[in-house]
Design an enzyme around this catalytic site. Structure first.
Site, short mmCIF file in Angstrom:
data_model
loop_
_atom_site.label_atom_id
_atom_site.label_comp_id
_atom_site.label_asym_id
_atom_site.label_seq_id
_atom_site.Cartn_x
_atom_site.Cartn_y
_atom_site.Cartn_z
N GLY A 78 36.32 87.69 40.52
CA GLY A 78 37.72 87.62 40.99
C GLY A 78 38.62 88.16 39.89
N GLY B 221 42.70 89.62 39.87
CA GLY B 221 43.90 88.82 40.12
C GLY B 221 44.77 88.65 38.89
N GLN B 222 45.75 87.73 39.02
CA GLN B 222 46.74 87.54 37.96
C GLN B 222 46.08 87.15 36.64
OE1 GLN B 222 49.19 84.05 38.27
NE2 GLN B 222 50.79 84.85 36.93
N ASP C 221 35.02 92.23 41.20
CA ASP C 221 36.05 91.92 42.20
C ASP C 221 35.60 92.45 43.55
OD1 ASP C 221 39.11 90.92 41.94
OD2 ASP C 221 38.93 92.32 43.61
N TYR D 16 44.33 73.73 49.39
CA TYR D 16 44.09 74.23 48.02
C TYR D 16 43.77 73.06 47.09
CZ TYR D 16 45.41 76.58 43.60
OH TYR D 16 45.45 77.10 42.31
N LYS E 130 40.44 71.94 45.04
CA LYS E 130 40.45 71.75 43.58
C LYS E 130 39.83 70.42 43.19
CE LYS E 130 42.05 75.71 42.31
NZ LYS E 130 41.05 76.68 41.81
N1 SER Z 1 49.98 78.73 40.84
C1 SER Z 1 49.23 77.91 41.74
C2 SER Z 1 49.86 77.87 43.08
O1 SER Z 1 51.04 77.88 43.15
C3 SER Z 1 49.10 76.51 41.21
O2 SER Z 1 47.81 76.32 40.80
O3 SER Z 1 49.22 77.80 44.05
#
Ligand code: SER
Length: 316
Positions: A7, A10-11, A33, A141, A145
């Site tokens: 990945g 990404g940022q 990626d 999300y 996590k």
């Molecule tokens: N930057 C992430 C989000 O906003 C936080 O883990 O989803």
């Protein structure tokens, strides 16, 4: 030791790659990626390959063929995007993690998968959020996590896999853009102000969230993985933060440098709900004590650096 970043486009990955290269040598870092254009871009300065982390057969071949000893698994759908398609978020976030942990077990790799402030929820204490506290997130999300933290600790205690991670707050950077996160406003604002002089913010003006500037985030990724594991009481995952601010405070810092900048609020209900459920400020003392976490960028330094870097990027 060869290091694989999955990945990588990404940022975080885009900036983690050169950071890893500077520490461990250019040829020892492999960027993987899913997207071909990311692989082309990354390939200009490192060894880059196309890989779908959910395809276990291909993933295994990569880990085996490149002699991988450490995996940074950065594959994720972020918080706001996740709410549009919770099933897909679970599939991607958990699938990539499970495959990474399984391969780490098979090939004796260490593995880092970021957790997040998203692992917390409404019932978590919001001020000085402790390392060990209530974790009942309200987003898919966050559910991924928390499950990911538990799964990583399980792989450590059950199979001895050297899995370690941090709970990243919002990460502010000037390389690749974040995408689909609730904290993205703190990056977007710099581009919009420098391009158009105006920014419309989706987060309420007085909502506080923790943030890190990218150089500190990169140090977290490598310091934790390089530390002596004998000192670790925790593994998955450590609270890390460097600053906590509201949109109002960030915009005031920008306006003091660009007086003509204008701001308005059009609150996005999804992001409002998510940001309200997250900590205002986290206690990161365990990370400081157990592996020497010591961030150096605060709000003022970060704003100066972001304005400089993004102006240069726009005027290039
Ligand atoms: N930057 C992430 C989000 O906003 C936080 O883990 O989803």
């Amino acid at each position: 030791m060869n290091i694989l970043v999955v990945g990588a486009g990404g940022q975080i990955g885009t900036e983690l790659i050169p950071h890893l290269q500077s520490l461990y040598g250019e040829d020892n870092v492999i960027a993987a990626d899913l997207k071909k254009d990311n692989v082309l871009r990354l390939g200009e300065s490192c060894r880059a390959i196309t890989l779908d982390a959910l395809d276990m057969k291909s993933y295994r071949e990569v880990v085996s063929n490149y002699g991988i000893g450490r995996i940074y698994n950065l594959v994720a759908l972020l918080s706001a995007t996740g709410e549009n398609n919770p099933q897909l978020a679970w599939e991607i976030n958990m699938g990539a993690l499970l495959n990474s942990l399984e391969l780490a077990r098979e090939f004796n790799c260490s593995v880092f998968t970021p957790s997040s402030i998203g692992a917390f929820g409404h019932s978590t204490p919001h001020i000085n959020t402790p390392q060990d506290t209530v974790m009942r997130p309200n987003t898919i999300y966050g559910v991924c996590k928390v499950a990911g933290e538990l799964l990583s600790d399980y792989y450590y205690t059950r199979f001895g896999v050297d899995a370690r991670s941090v709970r990243f707050p919002g990460i502010i950077s000037n390389g690749a853009l974040p995408g689909g996160g609730t904290t993205d406003y703190a990056v977007e604002v710099f581009y919009e102000i420098l391009k158009t002089g105006h920014y419309t913010c989706p987060i309420p003006e007085n909502t506080f969230m923790d943030m890190l500037y990218m150089p500190d985030a990169l140090n977290a990724c490598t310091q934790l993985m390089d530390c002596d594991p004998a000192n670790l009481v925790h593994r998955n995952s450590f609270n890390v933060t460097a600053m906590s601010f509201s949109p109002k405070e960030l915009f005031a810092a920008i306006k003091s440098r660009i007086p003509s900048a204008t701001f308005k609020y059009e609150v996005d209900p999804v992001k409002d709900k998510i940001s309200a459920s997250w900590p205002d400020s986290m206690d990161d003392s365990c990370a400081r004590k157990e592996w020497g976490w010591n961030p150096t960028w605060d709000l003022e330094l970060m704003v100066d650096d972001m304005l400089k870097a993004i102006s240069a990027k726009i005027n290039r």
